[in-house]
Scaffold this active site. Sequence first.
Site, PDB file in Angstrom:
ATOM      1  N   HIS A 199      96.245 121.779  63.551  1.00  0.00           N
ATOM      2  CA  HIS A 199      95.362 121.392  62.451  1.00  0.00           C
ATOM      3  C   HIS A 199      95.212 119.876  62.411  1.00  0.00           C
ATOM      4  O   HIS A 199      96.151 119.128  62.675  1.00  0.00           O
ATOM      5  CB  HIS A 199      95.923 121.901  61.117  1.00  0.00           C
ATOM      6  CG  HIS A 199      94.881 121.939  60.033  1.00  0.00           C
ATOM      7  ND1 HIS A 199      94.464 120.807  59.367  1.00  0.00           N
ATOM      8  CD2 HIS A 199      94.172 122.972  59.504  1.00  0.00           C
ATOM      9  CE1 HIS A 199      93.542 121.139  58.476  1.00  0.00           C
ATOM     10  NE2 HIS A 199      93.338 122.439  58.544  1.00  0.00           N
ATOM     11  N   HIS A 200      94.023 119.427  62.036  1.00  0.00           N
ATOM     12  CA  HIS A 200      93.745 117.995  62.009  1.00  0.00           C
ATOM     13  C   HIS A 200      94.596 117.257  60.972  1.00  0.00           C
ATOM     14  O   HIS A 200      94.814 116.036  61.089  1.00  0.00           O
ATOM     15  CB  HIS A 200      92.257 117.758  61.721  1.00  0.00           C
ATOM     16  CG  HIS A 200      91.694 116.559  62.403  1.00  0.00           C
ATOM     17  ND1 HIS A 200      92.413 115.392  62.615  1.00  0.00           N
ATOM     18  CD2 HIS A 200      90.457 116.318  62.922  1.00  0.00           C
ATOM     19  CE1 HIS A 200      91.650 114.509  63.230  1.00  0.00           C
ATOM     20  NE2 HIS A 200      90.468 115.039  63.438  1.00  0.00           N
ATOM     21  N   CYS A 201      95.095 117.949  59.954  1.00  0.00           N
ATOM     22  CA  CYS A 201      95.951 117.273  58.975  1.00  0.00           C
ATOM     23  C   CYS A 201      97.307 116.916  59.583  1.00  0.00           C
ATOM     24  O   CYS A 201      98.033 116.078  59.043  1.00  0.00           O
ATOM     25  CB  CYS A 201      96.137 118.125  57.717  1.00  0.00           C
ATOM     26  SG  CYS A 201      97.215 119.561  57.905  1.00  0.00           S
ATOM     27  N   ASN A 211      97.339 110.950  60.922  1.00  0.00           N
ATOM     28  CA  ASN A 211      96.007 110.446  61.238  1.00  0.00           C
ATOM     29  C   ASN A 211      95.937 108.955  60.930  1.00  0.00           C
ATOM     30  O   ASN A 211      96.281 108.527  59.822  1.00  0.00           O
ATOM     31  CB  ASN A 211      94.951 111.196  60.421  1.00  0.00           C
ATOM     32  CG  ASN A 211      94.759 112.623  60.890  1.00  0.00           C
ATOM     33  OD1 ASN A 211      93.940 112.890  61.756  1.00  0.00           O
ATOM     34  ND2 ASN A 211      95.514 113.545  60.317  1.00  0.00           N
TER      35      ASN A 211
END
Length: 458
Positions: free
Chosen positions: A136-138, A292
């Site tokens: 997941h991008h999180c 990120n």
Amino acid sequence: MEQLTVLDAAFVEAEDSDPHASLAIGAVAVLAGPMPDAEAVVAALTERVMSVPRLRQLLHTQPLDLAAPHWVDDSNFDVAHHIRFTALPRPGDEAALNRLVAEVMERRLDRDRPLWECWIVDGLQHNRWALLMKVHHCVADGVAATRLLGQLCDDPVVGDDPAGPAARPGSNPVEWISGAWRTTRALPGAAVQAVRGAFDIAEGLLRPAAVSSLSGPISSMRRYAAVEVPLDEIEKVRSRFGVTVNDVALAAITDSFRTMLIRRGERPRRTSLRTLVPVSVRPTGARDALDNRVSVMLPYLPVEKEDPVAQLRSVHERMDRAKGSGQSQAGNLVVAAAKAIPFPLTAWTVRALTRLPQRGVVTLATSVAGPRATLRLMGRDVVRLLPIPPLALHLRTGIAIMSYTDRLVFGVIGDYDATPDVDELATGIERAVERLTAISTGHWRSTPVGTLLLVEGG
């Protein structure tokens, strides 16, 4: 207890804003065969996964967003939920692999478990097999996810210790107001430029792009394609015209999108292709941190221009202008400011923004520097490394660019219904690079009607 940053949490909110969105990123590692025993592969991957704490943690959210989501250890962690085995139907060609990638990536990750999957794929042509890693991008941006993939391979490169989580102000109003004042006083003079960049980004999101088939609602299904070009060809173009590798890649993407619009019977306009271009702001000391660290730029790619050299020069100029405007610095400013504001306020703001009908940005083009040396897994060479971007927020296509060994790889994902020509978009990028390379080396000439022809043998 490690909390998500505002940016990390924003990817969760963006996914929640659209039931058809799936904000996972991924990569496919194609390996030379034969594939080792499946149980041995699972055992090796399990051992390496267990050394990465984030892959054994759950995302825990707070009621009413009273505090930021945080990571907690999964007391019932079972690697069998995450490492899965599948085989392609014969003949196991690239089209079959692309279909599998699309099907895996279109499904959302289960938030009741750690947010990743790893698929072992057998049955590829030429006696090959593959690993498909999805996270997941999180959890990670493209840079961090690439490092994570490297940790699953043989002899992973160990970097610096990740930076510790930044101190967060408490919930006392006096504390966070005074913290915000101190943050503002401490901002350097460059913050003025970053503020201007933030306004440019906001304007880009709010001003609608030219109406076209490239933007609009997405469905729950995906298509995927990938293409590779030699880095030495990119270097010839870069050197000949005094631009960057990223400029050449974006120019090739521009030309392919222009061809796509014309093929669809649409007129390419100056405002047709405002593109989200993430920019890494990750410091060296945090290169192994799973989170990120990105800002963004929102240039218009020049699909209105027909000449490939004019496209390249225009891309270079517009990217320079975006960098000079402070767009790439704006992300740091916003994140720094958000740290001084109570999380409920930032969470509610992000939630409201992600639910607005975004009409300004049309596509995503994200670039990551990949490994220059050949990766190995269980003694097998990784012969191809294919990046996979996410789709969300009315972006019907996304392109991830990654260097690997001596090649530059473009991974293209598209909405199943809106981009039936995703394969043509990928091959158009390859043709555009070939044409720019031929122009750079003097192997193209113009006909009387202006068409460029390849001159064999120079």
